[in-house]
Design an enzyme around this catalytic site. Structure first.
Site, PDB file in Angstrom:
ATOM      1  N   LYS A 178       8.462  -1.979  13.194  1.00  0.00           N
ATOM      2  CA  LYS A 178       7.651  -1.541  12.055  1.00  0.00           C
ATOM      3  C   LYS A 178       6.727  -0.405  12.477  1.00  0.00           C
ATOM      4  CE  LYS A 178       6.216  -5.717  11.771  1.00  0.00           C
ATOM      5  NZ  LYS A 178       5.560  -7.001  11.400  1.00  0.00           N
ATOM      6  N   THR A 215       0.226  -8.229   6.088  1.00  0.00           N
ATOM      7  CA  THR A 215       1.438  -7.510   5.675  1.00  0.00           C
ATOM      8  C   THR A 215       2.642  -7.878   6.546  1.00  0.00           C
ATOM      9  OG1 THR A 215       0.667  -5.620   6.986  1.00  0.00           O
ATOM     10  CG2 THR A 215       0.288  -5.531   4.621  1.00  0.00           C
ATOM     11  N   CYS A 217       3.177 -10.763   8.147  1.00  0.00           N
ATOM     12  CA  CYS A 217       3.596 -12.108   7.737  1.00  0.00           C
ATOM     13  C   CYS A 217       4.371 -12.044   6.427  1.00  0.00           C
ATOM     14  CB  CYS A 217       2.375 -13.009   7.543  1.00  0.00           C
ATOM     15  SG  CYS A 217       1.268 -13.100   8.956  1.00  0.00           S
TER      16      CYS A 217
END
Length: 277
Positions: A178, A215, A217
């Site tokens: 990410k 975010t 999670c």
């Protein structure tokens, strides 16, 4: 016979409701699936930070997992905060024991909170990589976590692609790195699936908001939910990212807490789905 598609989340509790088990249950519910949970730790936290962590004894973690698996078998398992090696060993043993009961595992290797608080003990990282990552359908490290796991600095999208491919060596079927903390105008996440030659890139505009608590999670729970609902992995990631984006966008101007507030999980809730066999 009718049944609800179930997702089991194994994670820590956030008393402020924005991350952890609470964010997972909100996400799974908002997407129309049934959420079951096994709590690994009780945290003392709010939007400003984490001030305490109390680990749940491993036998009780195993008991929670067994209670769910033997009564409401989940299609997907999402794994979040794991504070210590004993917890990780307990979960790995349980997952091996109940392998026929589920199809997918999404592992979010949570190491540091949004506010910068460390959430995992040092000896737990080796247990995480050796015991749980080989069981995972997908792991979802952010940039900081990917740097810890690879031992390399990640500053560009090509760096992310290399890291994602390298992290496949830990044994998961796919890796999603990410890139929310890259210094770029757009956010970009990189998905590498084992056996494929090229990564998949998912880009979206950055949203100016401090309401980003939970975010990670939320994203991992959404992916686990879409997998349980029958989406292939790439599409599950795409839909989960769209859900998180809209959750941040719809909650960006809301004041809740004095630090990093949560996104809006219920901007467009879906009724609980019922499957038939």
């Amino acid at each position: 016979m009718k049944h609800y598609p179930c997702i089991l989340t194994i994670a820590g509790s956030d008393c402020s409701g924005g991350a952890g088990i609470q964010a997972d249950i909100k996400t799974i519910s908002a997407l129309g699936a049934y959420a079951a949970s096994a709590i690994t730790a009780i945290t003392v936290q709010n939007t400003c930070g984490v001030t305490g962590i109390h680990a749940v004894p491993p036998t009780y973690i195993q008991g929670q997992i067994q209670a769910v698996m033997t009564d409401i078998p989940p299609i997907s398992v999402k794994i979040g905060m794991l504070n210590d090696a004993g917890t990780i060993r307990a979960i790995a043993e349980s997952l091996h024991r109940f392998t026929p009961y589920y199809k997918y595992i999404v592992l979010d290797p949570v190491m540091v909170s949004t506010s910068g608080c460390k959430l995992i003990e040092d000896d737990a990282i080796e247990a995480l990589t050796s015991l749980l990552m080989p069981l995972a359908t997908l792991i979802t490290p952010n940039l900081s976590e990917a740097e810890v796991l690879t031992g390399k600095r990640i500053a560009t999208i090509p760096d992310m692609e290399k890291a994602a491919k390298e992290l496949l060596a830990f044994g998961s079927q796919a890796v999603l790195v990410k890139g929310g903390h890259l210094n770029e105008a757009e956010m970009c996440d990189v998905l590498y699936i084992k056996g494929e030659d090229r990564p998949h890139l998912f880009s979206s505009p950055k949203i100016e908001s401090r309401n980003t608590h939970g975010t990670g999670c939320t994203l991992s729970s959404a992916i686990a939910t879409y997998l349980a609902l029958g989406e292939p992995l790439e599409e599950a990631v795409r839909k989960a990212k769209a859900y998180v984006y809209q959750g941040i966008l719809s909650g960006k101007d809301v004041h809740i807490g004095e630090g990093h507030g949560p996104l809006n999980h219920f901007f467009a809730p879906v009724p609980l789905r019922v499957n038939e066999e």
